[in-house]
Write an enzyme that holds these catalytic residues in place. Structure first.
Site, PDB file in Angstrom:
ATOM      1  N   SER A 161       7.381  -0.370   9.718  1.00 47.05           N
ATOM      2  CA  SER A 161       5.984  -0.250   9.324  1.00 47.05           C
ATOM      3  C   SER A 161       5.770   1.130   8.713  1.00 47.05           C
ATOM      4  CB  SER A 161       5.092  -0.401  10.561  1.00 47.05           C
ATOM      5  OG  SER A 161       3.821   0.141  10.306  1.00 47.05           O
TER       6      SER A 161
ATOM      7  N   HIS B 213       9.264   1.128   3.003  1.00 42.83           N
ATOM      8  CA  HIS B 213      10.415   1.197   3.910  1.00 42.83           C
ATOM      9  C   HIS B 213      11.280  -0.029   3.634  1.00 42.83           C
ATOM     10  CE1 HIS B 213       8.146  -1.795   6.085  1.00 42.83           C
ATOM     11  NE2 HIS B 213       7.140  -0.961   6.181  1.00 42.83           N
TER      12      HIS B 213
ATOM     13  N   HIS C  50       9.647  -3.428   3.023  1.00 43.13           N
ATOM     14  CA  HIS C  50       9.102  -3.693   1.680  1.00 43.13           C
ATOM     15  C   HIS C  50      10.236  -4.007   0.699  1.00 43.13           C
ATOM     16  CE1 HIS C  50       5.801  -0.919   3.186  1.00 43.13           C
ATOM     17  NE2 HIS C  50       5.119  -1.973   2.795  1.00 43.13           N
TER      18      HIS C  50
ATOM     19  N   MET D 260       0.851  -1.197   0.000  1.00 43.16           N
ATOM     20  CA  MET D 260       0.000   0.000   0.000  1.00 43.16           C
ATOM     21  C   MET D 260       0.884   1.244   0.000  1.00 43.16           C
ATOM     22  SD  MET D 260      -3.449  -0.919   2.011  1.00 43.16           S
ATOM     23  CE  MET D 260      -2.874  -0.644   3.654  1.00 43.16           C
ATOM     24  N   GLY D 261       2.147   1.075  -0.406  1.00 40.57           N
ATOM     25  CA  GLY D 261       3.049   2.225  -0.501  1.00 40.57           C
ATOM     26  C   GLY D 261       3.594   2.642   0.849  1.00 40.57           C
TER      27      GLY D 261
ATOM     28  N   LYS E  39       5.660  -9.866   9.437  1.00 40.18           N
ATOM     29  CA  LYS E  39       5.152  -8.878  10.393  1.00 40.18           C
ATOM     30  C   LYS E  39       3.622  -8.931  10.466  1.00 40.18           C
ATOM     31  CE  LYS E  39       4.467  -4.259  11.562  1.00 40.18           C
ATOM     32  NZ  LYS E  39       3.409  -3.877  10.639  1.00 40.18           N
TER      33      LYS E  39
HETATM   34  O1  PAF Z   1       0.000  -5.619   3.894  1.00 41.76           O
HETATM   35  C1  PAF Z   1      -0.438  -4.722   3.143  1.00 41.76           C
HETATM   36  O2  PAF Z   1       0.207  -3.713   2.874  1.00 41.76           O
HETATM   37  C2  PAF Z   1      -1.833  -4.883   2.549  1.00 41.76           C
HETATM   38  O3  PAF Z   1      -2.702  -5.486   3.441  1.00 41.76           O
HETATM   39  C3  PAF Z   1      -1.830  -5.608   1.200  1.00 41.76           C
HETATM   40  C4  PAF Z   1      -1.377  -7.043   1.330  1.00 41.76           C
HETATM   41  C5  PAF Z   1      -0.929  -4.872   0.220  1.00 41.76           C
HETATM   42  C6  PAF Z   1      -3.248  -5.626   0.617  1.00 41.76           C
HETATM   43  O4  PAF Z   1      -3.741  -4.332   0.414  1.00 41.76           O
END
Ligand code: PAF
Length: 282
Positions: free
Chosen positions: A187, A34, A37, A30-31, A151
């Site tokens: 996060s 960090h 990701h 969801m952008g 996480k």
């Molecule tokens: O973990 C997340 O960021 C969201 O729940 C996901 C898996 C991208 C779904 O929107």
């Protein structure tokens, strides 16, 4: 690295990759990216020929409209971060791409008991929204691998259940939680912590980690009560602190009866909700 903003562009790219027999790794996000990701993207790149990373703030998984509104969206910075970590395509769909008017994207599959505990108790409807969006994105990206972070332990368990129930051929790969030096799990919400809360935040991981040494010494009731108290002592508002079976996510009574055990918590640090977990029996 390509930036693709609509489904038509994505389909052309995916079809060409599949024609060449390339394996696709997919990292949904969801952008507000960090290092956590980026570790998922690197993991995806180590398994696949091409990596698609989606950035889509999914409205259907927010039960609190103000949380959706406040969700950070630093898109230029996100794209910049994805350079040089092995990302082939940044996919930036619109709400209409993911949920086209007229297309029924709701799922008949219900997440069931896995979604009724912990996060499910405090964020009703959240996991139905997560399943809906992940299922839809998998339909669009058609990856070989889906890479998600430990996480979000409960989210991973629910997506595993979904893939199994739908007899999906997508392989779910779980990547370890990436932490700051002081133990705080990375996060997207951490940027919203005040300086004071940022300094308290490592206590969450510390308190969870202490459970490892307590498992065979204290009752689970005492462990959970002390976990809550330790967080409350510095002003956190914990929603739960639970030792659960690593597969069913149900609270356990006797650790010796379970092969997989994890301790999970969610706590408010001011107006920021943080979650974390520690695997006690892998
Ligand atoms: O973990 C997340 O960021 C969201 O729940 C996901 C898996 C991208 C779904 O929107």
């Amino acid at each position: 690295m390509l930036i693709i903003k609509n489904n038509a562009g994505l389909q052309v790219f995916i079809a060409a990759a599949q024609k060449k027999g390339q394996r696709i790794g997919f990292v949904p996000t969801m952008g507000a990216l960090h290092e956590g990701h980026l570790a998922l993207v690197r993991h995806a790149a180590s398994l696949s020929d091409i990596v698609v990373c989606s950035i889509f703030v999914n409205p259907t998984q927010f039960n609190d409209p103000s949380d959706l509104e406040k969700y950070p969206r630093p898109i230029t910075r996100d794209i910049h971060l994805l350079h040089n970590v092995g990302c082939t395509v940044v996919y930036l769909p619109s709400v209409d791409d993911v949920y086209p008017p007229g297309l029924n994207t709701s799922m008949r599959l219900k997440p069931g008991p896995l979604s009724e505990v912990m996060e499910g108790e405090f964020r009703p409807g959240h996991f139905a929204g997560v399943m809906q969006v992940v299922n839809r994105l998998l339909d669009l990206v058609t990856p070989d691998y889906l890479i998600m972070g430990q996480k979000d332990y409960q989210q991973v368990a629910i997506i595993r259940f979904m893939l199994q129930s739908l007899k999906s051929t997508v392989e779910l790969v779980v990547s370890p939680t990436i932490r700051e030096k002081d133990g705080l799990a990375m996060s997207s919400r951490n940027v919203r912590l005040t300086k004071a809360w940022r300094s308290h935040a490592p206590l969450i991981h510390k308190t969870l980690s202490l459970v490892r040494g307590q498992l065979n010494q204290k009752t689970l009731q005492t462990i959970e009560k002390e976990g809550i108290e330790a967080l409350e002592e510095v002003g956190f508002r914990p929603e739960y602190f639970r030792v659960v079976d690593g597969e069913t996510l149900q609270q356990i009574k006797d650790p010796s009866h379970h092969d997989h055990i994890v301790v999970c918590t969610a706590a408010w640090a001011g107006d920021v909700r943080l979650i974390d977990n520690v695997i006690l029996k892998p």
